[in-house]
Write a protein that holds these residues in place. Structure first.
Motif, PDB file in Angstrom:
ATOM      1  N   ARG A 188      64.630 -17.051  44.461  1.00  0.00           N
ATOM      2  CA  ARG A 188      63.801 -15.992  44.030  1.00  0.00           C
ATOM      3  C   ARG A 188      65.307 -14.954  43.140  1.00  0.00           C
ATOM      4  NH1 ARG A 188      63.373 -10.854  46.084  1.00  0.00           N
ATOM      5  NH2 ARG A 188      65.038 -11.327  48.188  1.00  0.00           N
ATOM      6  N   ILE A 189      64.458 -14.431  42.242  1.00  0.00           N
ATOM      7  CA  ILE A 189      65.223 -13.216  41.582  1.00  0.00           C
ATOM      8  C   ILE A 189      65.835 -12.118  42.111  1.00  0.00           C
ATOM      9  CG2 ILE A 189      65.870 -12.066  39.382  1.00  0.00           C
ATOM     10  CD1 ILE A 189      65.896 -15.382  39.073  1.00  0.00           C
ATOM     11  N   GLU A 190      66.914 -11.219  42.977  1.00  0.00           N
ATOM     12  CA  GLU A 190      66.534 -10.192  43.517  1.00  0.00           C
ATOM     13  C   GLU A 190      66.965  -9.160  43.295  1.00  0.00           C
ATOM     14  OE1 GLU A 190      69.538 -11.232  46.577  1.00  0.00           O
ATOM     15  OE2 GLU A 190      68.947 -11.352  48.369  1.00  0.00           O
ATOM     16  N   GLN A 191      67.606  -9.370  41.649  1.00  0.00           N
ATOM     17  CA  GLN A 191      68.199  -8.592  41.136  1.00  0.00           C
ATOM     18  C   GLN A 191      68.246  -8.610  39.111  1.00  0.00           C
ATOM     19  OE1 GLN A 191      72.052  -6.356  42.254  1.00  0.00           O
ATOM     20  NE2 GLN A 191      72.380  -5.130  40.249  1.00  0.00           N
ATOM     21  N   VAL A 192      68.098  -7.606  38.309  1.00  0.00           N
ATOM     22  CA  VAL A 192      68.027  -7.810  36.425  1.00  0.00           C
ATOM     23  C   VAL A 192      69.192  -6.924  36.209  1.00  0.00           C
ATOM     24  CG1 VAL A 192      67.107  -8.815  34.570  1.00  0.00           C
ATOM     25  CG2 VAL A 192      66.347  -9.534  37.251  1.00  0.00           C
ATOM     26  N   PHE A 243      71.942 -10.387  30.012  1.00  0.00           N
ATOM     27  CA  PHE A 243      71.056 -10.246  31.336  1.00  0.00           C
ATOM     28  C   PHE A 243      72.140 -10.214  32.503  1.00  0.00           C
ATOM     29  CE2 PHE A 243      67.251  -9.293  29.078  1.00  0.00           C
ATOM     30  CZ  PHE A 243      66.627  -7.824  29.167  1.00  0.00           C
ATOM     31  N   SER A 244      72.065  -9.885  33.573  1.00  0.00           N
ATOM     32  CA  SER A 244      72.711 -10.792  34.295  1.00  0.00           C
ATOM     33  C   SER A 244      71.556 -10.776  35.602  1.00  0.00           C
ATOM     34  CB  SER A 244      74.093  -9.885  35.112  1.00  0.00           C
ATOM     35  OG  SER A 244      75.778  -9.597  34.350  1.00  0.00           O
ATOM     36  N   LEU A 245      71.552 -12.496  36.763  1.00  0.00           N
ATOM     37  CA  LEU A 245      70.971 -11.987  37.417  1.00  0.00           C
ATOM     38  C   LEU A 245      71.365 -12.966  38.838  1.00  0.00           C
ATOM     39  CD1 LEU A 245      68.441 -14.810  35.322  1.00  0.00           C
ATOM     40  CD2 LEU A 245      67.671 -11.851  35.622  1.00  0.00           C
ATOM     41  N   PRO A 249      74.062 -19.829  46.408  1.00  0.00           N
ATOM     42  CA  PRO A 249      73.489 -19.493  45.008  1.00  0.00           C
ATOM     43  C   PRO A 249      74.954 -18.891  44.411  1.00  0.00           C
ATOM     44  CG  PRO A 249      72.534 -17.918  46.281  1.00  0.00           C
ATOM     45  CD  PRO A 249      72.957 -19.208  47.593  1.00  0.00           C
ATOM     46  N   ARG A 250      75.748 -19.088  43.162  1.00  0.00           N
ATOM     47  CA  ARG A 250      77.096 -18.002  43.019  1.00  0.00           C
ATOM     48  C   ARG A 250      76.392 -16.948  41.868  1.00  0.00           C
ATOM     49  NH1 ARG A 250      80.308 -23.276  40.128  1.00  0.00           N
ATOM     50  NH2 ARG A 250      77.997 -24.609  41.372  1.00  0.00           N
ATOM     51  N   PRO A 251      76.247 -16.421  42.259  1.00  0.00           N
ATOM     52  CA  PRO A 251      75.693 -14.843  41.051  1.00  0.00           C
ATOM     53  C   PRO A 251      76.764 -14.293  40.630  1.00  0.00           C
ATOM     54  CG  PRO A 251      75.303 -14.207  43.365  1.00  0.00           C
ATOM     55  CD  PRO A 251      75.618 -15.644  43.829  1.00  0.00           C
ATOM     56  N   PRO A 252      76.750 -13.619  39.553  1.00  0.00           N
ATOM     57  CA  PRO A 252      75.232 -13.911  38.765  1.00  0.00           C
ATOM     58  C   PRO A 252      75.283 -14.822  37.690  1.00  0.00           C
ATOM     59  CG  PRO A 252      76.687 -11.863  38.248  1.00  0.00           C
ATOM     60  CD  PRO A 252      77.699 -12.664  39.279  1.00  0.00           C
ATOM     61  N   LEU A 253      74.244 -15.151  37.587  1.00  0.00           N
ATOM     62  CA  LEU A 253      73.672 -16.025  36.485  1.00  0.00           C
ATOM     63  C   LEU A 253      74.238 -15.071  35.623  1.00  0.00           C
ATOM     64  CD1 LEU A 253      70.751 -17.406  36.925  1.00  0.00           C
ATOM     65  CD2 LEU A 253      73.521 -18.493  37.629  1.00  0.00           C
ATOM     66  N   THR A 254      74.479 -15.299  33.712  1.00  0.00           N
ATOM     67  CA  THR A 254      74.474 -14.389  32.934  1.00  0.00           C
ATOM     68  C   THR A 254      73.407 -14.863  31.862  1.00  0.00           C
ATOM     69  OG1 THR A 254      76.858 -13.494  32.851  1.00  0.00           O
ATOM     70  CG2 THR A 254      75.563 -13.210  31.049  1.00  0.00           C
ATOM     71  N   LEU A 255      72.724 -14.433  30.974  1.00  0.00           N
ATOM     72  CA  LEU A 255      71.542 -14.501  30.155  1.00  0.00           C
ATOM     73  C   LEU A 255      71.547 -14.373  29.097  1.00  0.00           C
ATOM     74  CD1 LEU A 255      69.248 -16.779  29.982  1.00  0.00           C
ATOM     75  CD2 LEU A 255      67.675 -14.449  30.739  1.00  0.00           C
ATOM     76  N   LEU A 256      71.515 -14.970  27.506  1.00  0.00           N
ATOM     77  CA  LEU A 256      71.440 -14.478  26.492  1.00  0.00           C
ATOM     78  C   LEU A 256      70.566 -14.602  26.156  1.00  0.00           C
ATOM     79  CD1 LEU A 256      73.316 -12.552  24.126  1.00  0.00           C
ATOM     80  CD2 LEU A 256      74.019 -14.816  23.940  1.00  0.00           C
TER      81      LEU A 256
END
Length: 85
Positions: free
Chosen positions: A32-36, A23-25, A69-76
């Motif tokens: 607050r998470i704005e988009q997944v 996912f990208s967050l 913030p430096r979006p997006p975060l990548t989550l595996l």
């Protein structure tokens, strides 16, 4: 041993196996998470959907004042042994 609420939310009842989902967050400075966005599916739409719901509800630690913030975060996400009830 106390199980964290977020960890319990991630305990999805399905057959054990091997999968991975990415996912990208996007998040605000307040955490607050704005988009997944799903980057790579686990192969099971119900699992992907549940993970997306859990991630959307997460709150990250706020950023220090003056830092953007430096979006997006990548989550595996991969299966592992968790303290699931």
């Amino acid at each position: 041993h106390r199980v964290d609420r977020r960890q319990r939310q991630m305990c999805i009842r399905d057959r054990p196996g091997t999968y991975r989902v990415a996912f990208s967050l996007w998040h605000t400075a307040q955490g607050r998470i704005e988009q997944v966005r799903l980057l790579d599916t686990s192969g099971q739409p119900a699992r992907d959907s549940r993970l997306r719901e859990v991630l959307q509800a997460l709150r990250l630690a706020p950023m220090p004042p003056g830092m953007a913030p430096r979006p997006p975060l990548t989550l595996l996400v991969v299966p592992g042994q968790a303290d699931c009830p």
